[in-house]
Scaffold this motif. Structure first.
Motif, PDB file in Angstrom:
ATOM      1  N   LEU A  60    -151.562 -20.036 -25.990  1.00 21.46           N
ATOM      2  CA  LEU A  60    -150.801 -19.273 -26.913  1.00 21.46           C
ATOM      3  C   LEU A  60    -149.485 -19.243 -26.450  1.00 21.46           C
ATOM      4  O   LEU A  60    -149.149 -18.650 -25.384  1.00 21.46           O
ATOM      5  CB  LEU A  60    -151.480 -18.171 -27.098  1.00 21.46           C
ATOM      6  CG  LEU A  60    -150.601 -16.841 -28.109  1.00 21.46           C
ATOM      7  CD1 LEU A  60    -150.930 -17.570 -29.444  1.00 21.46           C
ATOM      8  CD2 LEU A  60    -151.350 -15.663 -27.967  1.00 21.46           C
ATOM      9  N   ASP A  61    -148.417 -19.728 -27.538  1.00 24.40           N
ATOM     10  CA  ASP A  61    -147.081 -19.725 -26.928  1.00 24.40           C
ATOM     11  C   ASP A  61    -146.925 -20.382 -25.726  1.00 24.40           C
ATOM     12  O   ASP A  61    -146.258 -19.423 -24.997  1.00 24.40           O
ATOM     13  CB  ASP A  61    -146.460 -18.310 -27.253  1.00 24.40           C
ATOM     14  CG  ASP A  61    -144.946 -18.191 -27.467  1.00 24.40           C
ATOM     15  OD1 ASP A  61    -144.472 -19.129 -27.413  1.00 24.40           O
ATOM     16  OD2 ASP A  61    -144.428 -17.090 -27.319  1.00 24.40           O
ATOM     17  N   ARG A 134    -146.320 -17.744 -31.892  1.00 23.75           N
ATOM     18  CA  ARG A 134    -145.805 -16.771 -31.106  1.00 23.75           C
ATOM     19  C   ARG A 134    -146.538 -15.851 -30.484  1.00 23.75           C
ATOM     20  O   ARG A 134    -147.310 -15.299 -31.444  1.00 23.75           O
ATOM     21  CB  ARG A 134    -144.545 -16.291 -31.607  1.00 23.75           C
ATOM     22  CG  ARG A 134    -143.207 -17.043 -31.779  1.00 23.75           C
ATOM     23  CD  ARG A 134    -141.991 -16.456 -32.531  1.00 23.75           C
ATOM     24  NE  ARG A 134    -141.812 -15.172 -32.117  1.00 23.75           N
ATOM     25  CZ  ARG A 134    -141.041 -14.368 -32.877  1.00 23.75           C
ATOM     26  NH1 ARG A 134    -140.449 -14.716 -33.984  1.00 23.75           N
ATOM     27  NH2 ARG A 134    -140.792 -13.013 -32.338  1.00 23.75           N
ATOM     28  N   ARG A 135    -146.202 -15.154 -29.542  1.00 25.76           N
ATOM     29  CA  ARG A 135    -146.948 -14.012 -28.837  1.00 25.76           C
ATOM     30  C   ARG A 135    -146.070 -12.835 -29.647  1.00 25.76           C
ATOM     31  O   ARG A 135    -145.099 -12.973 -29.951  1.00 25.76           O
ATOM     32  CB  ARG A 135    -146.553 -13.623 -27.316  1.00 25.76           C
ATOM     33  CG  ARG A 135    -147.357 -14.650 -26.460  1.00 25.76           C
ATOM     34  CD  ARG A 135    -146.976 -14.457 -25.059  1.00 25.76           C
ATOM     35  NE  ARG A 135    -147.366 -15.712 -24.443  1.00 25.76           N
ATOM     36  CZ  ARG A 135    -148.550 -15.890 -23.809  1.00 25.76           C
ATOM     37  NH1 ARG A 135    -149.510 -14.952 -24.126  1.00 25.76           N
ATOM     38  NH2 ARG A 135    -148.985 -16.762 -23.194  1.00 25.76           N
ATOM     39  N   CYS A 136    -146.866 -11.504 -29.582  1.00 25.89           N
ATOM     40  CA  CYS A 136    -146.147 -10.434 -30.328  1.00 25.89           C
ATOM     41  C   CYS A 136    -145.145  -9.889 -29.440  1.00 25.89           C
ATOM     42  O   CYS A 136    -145.712  -9.899 -28.313  1.00 25.89           O
ATOM     43  CB  CYS A 136    -147.554  -9.346 -30.659  1.00 25.89           C
ATOM     44  SG  CYS A 136    -148.482 -10.014 -31.907  1.00 25.89           S
TER      45      CYS A 136
END
Length: 137
Positions: A60-61, A134-136
């Motif tokens: 992730l990202d 994108r990550r939060c």
């Protein structure tokens, strides 16, 4: 990583602009894609293995790989030499994608730049794959 410079000549008394395009360095998911492709015995198996890597939420990202960090450091040295040896100007503004790998590339390539803007519009295409999300914050 390559830097592409595009100099736009002034017309009608306008100021010339130079635009540098830089792609991000090698990311962690790129390394894993390469590894699974090397282990596959057919093109079909290679492509399926690569797709499975891209679906893996571990990436992730995705951040830059160790090799990617080295690539950026080498590019930074070459880019600085290029600027010192030519009449091309240093970037006055930097715009980048907000993905981690692009932010890492930008911050290592231009560590002291004070005009960097991350824009959602510059993201890679939205594939739905974890590596492109994108990550939060």
């Amino acid at each position: 990583i390559k830097v592409y410079a595009r100099h736009i000549s002034p017309q009608d008394g306008k100021i010339a602009k130079t635009i540098y395009f830089v792609r991000h360095a090698e990311a962690q998911h790129n390394v894993q894609e390469r590894l699974v492709a090397q282990q596959a015995t057919s093109m079909k198996e290679k492509e399926e293995a690569r797709k499975q890597v891209l679906k893996d939420r571990t990436y992730l990202d995705a951040k830059l790989s160790d090799e990617g960090l080295e690539q950026v450091d080498l590019l930074a040295e070459r880019f600085n030499n290029f600027l010192n040896e030519t009449s091309y100007p240093a970037p006055s503004m930097v715009v980048t994608s907000p993905l981690t790998r692009t932010l890492q590339t930008t911050s290592r390539l231009l560590p002291n730049h004070d005009n960097i803007c991350a824009l959602e519009l510059l993201r890679e295409r939205r594939t739905g794959r974890p590596c492109d999300e994108r990550r939060c914050a």
